[in-house]
Design a protein around this motif. Structure first.
Motif, short mmCIF file in Angstrom:
data_model
loop_
_atom_site.label_atom_id
_atom_site.label_comp_id
_atom_site.label_asym_id
_atom_site.label_seq_id
_atom_site.Cartn_x
_atom_site.Cartn_y
_atom_site.Cartn_z
N ASP A 134 0.87 -1.17 0.00
CA ASP A 134 0.00 0.00 0.00
C ASP A 134 0.91 1.23 0.00
O ASP A 134 2.07 1.14 0.41
N LEU A 135 0.38 2.37 -0.42
CA LEU A 135 1.18 3.59 -0.46
C LEU A 135 0.63 4.62 0.50
O LEU A 135 -0.57 4.89 0.50
N LEU A 136 1.50 5.19 1.31
CA LEU A 136 1.13 6.34 2.11
C LEU A 136 1.48 7.57 1.27
O LEU A 136 2.61 7.69 0.79
N PHE A 147 5.24 10.06 -1.57
CA PHE A 147 4.65 8.78 -1.19
C PHE A 147 5.74 7.78 -0.84
O PHE A 147 6.90 7.92 -1.26
N ALA A 148 5.34 6.79 -0.03
CA ALA A 148 6.27 5.74 0.40
C ALA A 148 5.46 4.46 0.61
O ALA A 148 4.26 4.52 0.87
N PRO A 149 6.13 3.31 0.50
CA PRO A 149 5.46 2.06 0.85
C PRO A 149 4.99 2.15 2.30
O PRO A 149 5.77 2.50 3.20
N ALA A 150 3.73 1.86 2.53
CA ALA A 150 3.14 2.07 3.86
C ALA A 150 3.80 1.23 4.95
O ALA A 150 3.79 1.61 6.12
N SER A 151 4.40 0.10 4.60
CA SER A 151 5.00 -0.77 5.62
C SER A 151 6.44 -0.37 5.97
O SER A 151 7.01 -0.94 6.88
N GLN A 152 7.01 0.57 5.26
CA GLN A 152 8.38 1.00 5.56
C GLN A 152 8.35 2.19 6.53
O GLN A 152 8.33 3.35 6.14
N ASP A 153 8.36 1.85 7.82
CA ASP A 153 8.15 2.84 8.87
C ASP A 153 9.13 4.01 8.82
O ASP A 153 8.73 5.16 9.01
N ARG A 176 -2.25 18.83 5.42
CA ARG A 176 -1.36 18.16 6.36
C ARG A 176 -1.73 16.69 6.45
O ARG A 176 -1.00 15.90 7.03
N GLY A 177 -2.87 16.34 5.93
CA GLY A 177 -3.38 14.98 6.03
C GLY A 177 -2.62 13.99 5.19
O GLY A 177 -1.92 14.34 4.23
N ALA A 178 -2.75 12.72 5.55
CA ALA A 178 -2.14 11.63 4.79
C ALA A 178 -3.25 10.81 4.15
O ALA A 178 -4.38 10.78 4.63
N PHE A 179 -2.88 10.15 3.06
CA PHE A 179 -3.82 9.31 2.33
C PHE A 179 -3.16 7.96 2.09
O PHE A 179 -1.95 7.85 2.12
N LEU A 188 -8.02 5.14 -3.27
CA LEU A 188 -7.38 6.19 -2.47
C LEU A 188 -8.31 6.54 -1.32
O LEU A 188 -9.48 6.86 -1.54
N LEU A 189 -7.78 6.48 -0.11
CA LEU A 189 -8.59 6.73 1.09
C LEU A 189 -7.85 7.70 2.01
O LEU A 189 -6.63 7.79 1.97
N ALA A 190 -8.61 8.38 2.85
CA ALA A 190 -7.98 9.17 3.90
C ALA A 190 -7.30 8.20 4.85
O ALA A 190 -7.83 7.14 5.15
#
Length: 196
Positions: A134-136, A147-153, A176-179, A188-190
């Motif tokens: 997933d992408l943050l 954006f970054a891979p969501a699992s790469q803290d 300032r929000g992330a998706f 794509l979600l909040a």
């Protein structure tokens, strides 16, 4: 004569130069008429989270005007307008993916349309597939999409710091929000930090 009947705003004359802009506030300092935008007279589409899409007409190399209701024919379908504006953007703007020094990525375009990359699910789908995650995603400013891979803290943490710095520094603030773009659901979600 109504505005949409004027030669300058005839739909036939402007339809190839209409683009979608992602925004959060009702201010667009880069547009000719963007000091204050009113929901009462501006076609807006709720997008995701607290983001909206508005429409602009490109008048010159770096001159944009926000479309107001009185610039569109009364029978104008806003959803069809959105799809046409996205097609114009795909035709006219090249989106490139760049690397950051901390393991995240950025969308690069022309300084006006980076945030509009959120409109294109295929960009995010390709990135999620290549990164197998997933992408943050953060959109702190009109010209900055990170954006970054969501699992790469570590990359996510540094991305959030970078996005906050861009948001604080710029006049073209968006959010300032992330998706989150989900690899499996392809949507794509909040981003709700409490669920992750």
């Amino acid at each position: 004569m109504r505005k949409y009947e004027e030669e300058r705003y005839l739909f036939e004359n402007i339809k190839e130069r209409i683009y979608p802009w992602i925004t959060q506030s009702l201010r667009e300092p880069r547009a000719l008429n963007g000091k204050r935008i009113s929901e009462k007279d501006t076609p807006l589409i709720d997008f995701v989270g607290d983001l909206m899409v508005l429409f602009v007409i490109k008048h010159g190399e770096e001159s944009y005007e926000i479309i107001k209701d009185n610039m569109l024919p009364p029978d104008c379908d806003i959803e069809a307008l959105y799809h046409m504006a996205c097609q114009n953007l795909v035709r006219d703007v090249e989106f490139v993916i760049g690397n950051t020094m901390y393991g995240a990525f950025a969308i690069l375009a022309d300084g006006y349309h980076e945030a509009s990359s959120l409109c294109f699910r295929h960009i995010w789908n390709v990135c999620a597939e290549k990164l197998k995650d997933d992408l943050l995603i953060m959109v702190p400013a009109k010209d900055t999409v990170l954006f970054a891979p969501a699992s790469q803290d570590t990359a996510v943490e540094k991305l959030m710091l970078h996005a906050e710095q861009v948001y604080e520094a710029g006049p073209d603030r968006i959010s300032r929000g992330a998706f989150i773009f989900t690899k499996d659901g392809k949507e794509l979600l909040a981003y709700d930090e409490t669920k992750h």
